[in-house]
Design a protein around this motif. Structure first.
Motif, PDB file in Angstrom:
ATOM      1  N   PHE A  72      34.884  39.077  42.570  1.00  8.29           N
ATOM      2  CA  PHE A  72      35.405  38.023  43.435  1.00  8.29           C
ATOM      3  C   PHE A  72      35.774  36.792  42.618  1.00  8.29           C
ATOM      4  CE2 PHE A  72      34.643  34.106  45.853  1.00  8.29           C
ATOM      5  CZ  PHE A  72      35.580  34.264  46.869  1.00  8.29           C
ATOM      6  N   GLY A  73      34.869  36.397  41.716  1.00  8.96           N
ATOM      7  CA  GLY A  73      35.128  35.215  40.900  1.00  8.96           C
ATOM      8  C   GLY A  73      36.340  35.398  40.006  1.00  8.96           C
ATOM      9  N   ALA A  74      36.477  36.586  39.436  1.00  9.08           N
ATOM     10  CA  ALA A  74      37.622  36.854  38.572  1.00  9.08           C
ATOM     11  C   ALA A  74      38.925  36.870  39.376  1.00  9.08           C
ATOM     12  CB  ALA A  74      37.431  38.188  37.855  1.00  9.08           C
ATOM     13  N   PRO A 114      50.322  41.413  37.390  1.00  3.66           N
ATOM     14  CA  PRO A 114      49.819  42.775  37.604  1.00  3.66           C
ATOM     15  C   PRO A 114      50.440  43.807  36.667  1.00  3.66           C
ATOM     16  CG  PRO A 114      50.272  41.718  39.701  1.00  3.66           C
ATOM     17  CD  PRO A 114      50.816  40.805  38.641  1.00  3.66           C
ATOM     18  N   ALA A 115      51.715  43.644  36.336  1.00  7.16           N
ATOM     19  CA  ALA A 115      52.372  44.610  35.453  1.00  7.16           C
ATOM     20  C   ALA A 115      51.757  44.583  34.064  1.00  7.16           C
ATOM     21  CB  ALA A 115      53.877  44.323  35.363  1.00  7.16           C
ATOM     22  N   LEU A 116      51.434  43.387  33.590  1.00  7.72           N
ATOM     23  CA  LEU A 116      50.841  43.235  32.261  1.00  7.72           C
ATOM     24  C   LEU A 116      49.506  43.969  32.183  1.00  7.72           C
ATOM     25  CD1 LEU A 116      51.122  41.804  29.489  1.00  7.72           C
ATOM     26  CD2 LEU A 116      49.968  39.830  30.512  1.00  7.72           C
ATOM     27  N   ALA A 117      48.675  43.800  33.197  1.00 10.87           N
ATOM     28  CA  ALA A 117      47.373  44.471  33.217  1.00 10.87           C
ATOM     29  C   ALA A 117      47.526  45.967  33.455  1.00 10.87           C
ATOM     30  CB  ALA A 117      46.489  43.846  34.291  1.00 10.87           C
ATOM     31  N   PHE A 118      48.478  46.347  34.304  1.00 12.78           N
ATOM     32  CA  PHE A 118      48.656  47.751  34.663  1.00 12.78           C
ATOM     33  C   PHE A 118      49.146  48.579  33.480  1.00 12.78           C
ATOM     34  CE2 PHE A 118      51.419  51.183  36.230  1.00 12.78           C
ATOM     35  CZ  PHE A 118      50.521  51.898  36.999  1.00 12.78           C
ATOM     36  N   GLY A 119      50.143  48.082  32.758  1.00 15.06           N
ATOM     37  CA  GLY A 119      50.707  48.844  31.651  1.00 15.06           C
ATOM     38  C   GLY A 119      49.687  49.161  30.571  1.00 15.06           C
ATOM     39  N   SER A 120      48.890  48.158  30.198  1.00 15.46           N
ATOM     40  CA  SER A 120      47.875  48.386  29.172  1.00 15.46           C
ATOM     41  C   SER A 120      46.783  49.317  29.684  1.00 15.46           C
ATOM     42  CB  SER A 120      47.279  47.046  28.718  1.00 15.46           C
ATOM     43  OG  SER A 120      46.744  46.335  29.810  1.00 15.46           O
ATOM     44  N   ALA A 121      46.443  49.218  30.971  1.00 12.96           N
ATOM     45  CA  ALA A 121      45.409  50.086  31.544  1.00 12.96           C
ATOM     46  C   ALA A 121      45.874  51.536  31.574  1.00 12.96           C
ATOM     47  CB  ALA A 121      45.046  49.614  32.947  1.00 12.96           C
ATOM     48  N   ASN A 127      38.071  47.314  37.163  1.00 15.31           N
ATOM     49  CA  ASN A 127      38.405  45.984  37.682  1.00 15.31           C
ATOM     50  C   ASN A 127      39.914  45.735  37.782  1.00 15.31           C
ATOM     51  OD1 ASN A 127      35.679  45.048  37.955  1.00 15.31           O
ATOM     52  ND2 ASN A 127      35.615  44.743  35.736  1.00 15.31           N
ATOM     53  N   GLN A 128      40.698  46.800  37.830  1.00 12.75           N
ATOM     54  CA  GLN A 128      42.148  46.643  37.893  1.00 12.75           C
ATOM     55  C   GLN A 128      42.575  45.894  39.171  1.00 12.75           C
ATOM     56  OE1 GLN A 128      46.017  47.032  36.363  1.00 12.75           O
ATOM     57  NE2 GLN A 128      44.023  47.327  35.429  1.00 12.75           N
ATOM     58  N   ALA A 129      41.798  46.038  40.252  1.00 11.10           N
ATOM     59  CA  ALA A 129      42.145  45.363  41.504  1.00 11.10           C
ATOM     60  C   ALA A 129      42.161  43.848  41.355  1.00 11.10           C
ATOM     61  CB  ALA A 129      41.162  45.763  42.606  1.00 11.10           C
ATOM     62  N   TRP A 140      45.531  42.469  40.706  1.00  4.43           N
ATOM     63  CA  TRP A 140      46.500  42.620  41.781  1.00  4.43           C
ATOM     64  C   TRP A 140      46.187  41.664  42.922  1.00  4.43           C
ATOM     65  CZ3 TRP A 140      50.952  45.444  42.026  1.00  4.43           C
ATOM     66  CH2 TRP A 140      51.168  46.345  40.967  1.00  4.43           C
ATOM     67  N   VAL A 141      44.968  41.706  43.401  1.00  9.53           N
ATOM     68  CA  VAL A 141      44.597  40.908  44.564  1.00  9.53           C
ATOM     69  C   VAL A 141      44.768  39.413  44.290  1.00  9.53           C
ATOM     70  CG1 VAL A 141      42.735  40.286  46.136  1.00  9.53           C
ATOM     71  CG2 VAL A 141      43.002  42.665  45.399  1.00  9.53           C
ATOM     72  N   GLY A 142      44.172  38.931  43.199  1.00 10.78           N
ATOM     73  CA  GLY A 142      44.234  37.503  42.892  1.00 10.78           C
ATOM     74  C   GLY A 142      45.662  36.997  42.693  1.00 10.78           C
ATOM     75  N   PRO A 143      46.422  37.581  41.751  1.00  6.41           N
ATOM     76  CA  PRO A 143      47.780  37.091  41.515  1.00  6.41           C
ATOM     77  C   PRO A 143      48.712  37.201  42.720  1.00  6.41           C
ATOM     78  CG  PRO A 143      47.023  38.335  39.629  1.00  6.41           C
ATOM     79  CD  PRO A 143      45.992  38.527  40.702  1.00  6.41           C
ATOM     80  N   LEU A 144      48.632  38.282  43.476  1.00  9.82           N
ATOM     81  CA  LEU A 144      49.521  38.438  44.625  1.00  9.82           C
ATOM     82  C   LEU A 144      49.242  37.372  45.683  1.00  9.82           C
ATOM     83  CD1 LEU A 144      49.731  42.321  45.143  1.00  9.82           C
ATOM     84  CD2 LEU A 144      51.332  40.815  43.950  1.00  9.82           C
ATOM     85  N   ILE A 145      47.967  37.140  45.973  1.00 12.49           N
ATOM     86  CA  ILE A 145      47.623  36.119  46.963  1.00 12.49           C
ATOM     87  C   ILE A 145      47.979  34.733  46.444  1.00 12.49           C
ATOM     88  CG2 ILE A 145      45.724  35.013  48.203  1.00 12.49           C
ATOM     89  CD1 ILE A 145      44.373  37.732  48.384  1.00 12.49           C
TER      90      ILE A 145
END
Length: 247
Positions: free
Chosen positions: A141-143, A198-205, A213-215, A218-223
């Motif tokens: 949640f904090g992240a 999200p793309a930056l985190a997704f591609g490396s993952a 913790n991939q969510a 997505w959740v934080g940046p989109l909101i």
């Protein structure tokens, strides 16, 4: 009625201009991810303990600043220079682009990120591609909250940088956006990674094969991006909207 409506939306999203926009997003996102992830790999190779060395954080922040400023500028006149699914989402929520076009943007951005990270892995003789991760003392949640705040700052900068009322100052919009991104990396990097994208985190993952913790990315940046767009459009400058291409 409904099928005809969706068919019409789809046709609007596959025009020659739209296809050029998707290609522009792919190219810009590719080079942005290549620079940011590549800088993290370079710092790890040059420093014995890059995870705790402050200069590593500065290096990645500088790479974010230069890369985002350049890639936003490269695509600004074609696609708006989103280079980030969160920015695209914020623009869609604000009604600046259609949902169908936003989905095609996402495909371009996500695939570009995966290709960039895969190329880095192949070109560096299978060195590990670093993934975004939250600090041990952080909760999901904090992240997410941290990523949402920094994405808000970035998205607000995108709106301000693309505001036609800026006059001549609008020409430095991409620079302002890049500087904001670098500042946010310095603030959030040690805690949530400061991806904002999200793309930056997704591609490396995807290339690393680790999705823990991939969510968060997505959740934080989109909101955060959606709220920033609504605040700029509806509260700070009601009735005054940036153009549909963003920057």
């Amino acid at each position: 009625m409904a099928p005809a409506f969706f068919t019409s939306l789809f046709k609007q999203s596959v025009t020659p201009d739209a296809l050029r926009a998707y290609l522009a997003e792919f190219i810009s996102t590719f080079f942005y991810v290549f620079a940011v992830v590549g800088s993290a790999m370079a710092s790890r190779k040059l420093m014995s303990d890059s995870a705790t060395d402050p200069s590593s954080l500065v290096l990645v922040a500088v790479a974010n600043t230069f890369a985002l400023s350049s890639t936003v500028y490269m695509a600004a006149n074609v696609s708006g220079g989103h280079v980030n699914p969160a920015v695209t989402f914020g623009m869609a929520v604000g009604g600046h682009i259609s949902v169908s076009t936003a989905l095609f943007y996402w495909v371009s951005q996500m695939s570009a990120s995966v290709v960039a990270c895969l190329l880095l892995k192949v070109a560096t003789v299978s060195q590990d591609v670093p993934i975004y991760a939250i600090a041990n003392e952080m909760t999901g949640f904090g992240a997410s909250l941290m990523e949402g705040v920094v994405a808000f700052g970035l998205m607000y900068g995108v709106y301000a940088g693309g505001d036609p009322r800026s006059g001549p100052l609008r020409s430095i919009g991409p620079v302002a956006i890049g500087v904001m991104a670098g500042a946010m990396v310095l603030a959030a990097g040690p805690f949530s990674g400061g991806a904002m994208n999200p793309a930056l985190a997704f591609g490396s993952a995807v290339v690393a094969g680790r999705f823990k913790n991939q969510a968060v990315y997505w959740v934080g940046p989109l909101i955060g991006a959606a709220v920033a767009g609504l605040v700029y459009d509806s509260v700070v400058f009601p009735g005054q909207r940036v153009n549909s291409d963003g920057v």
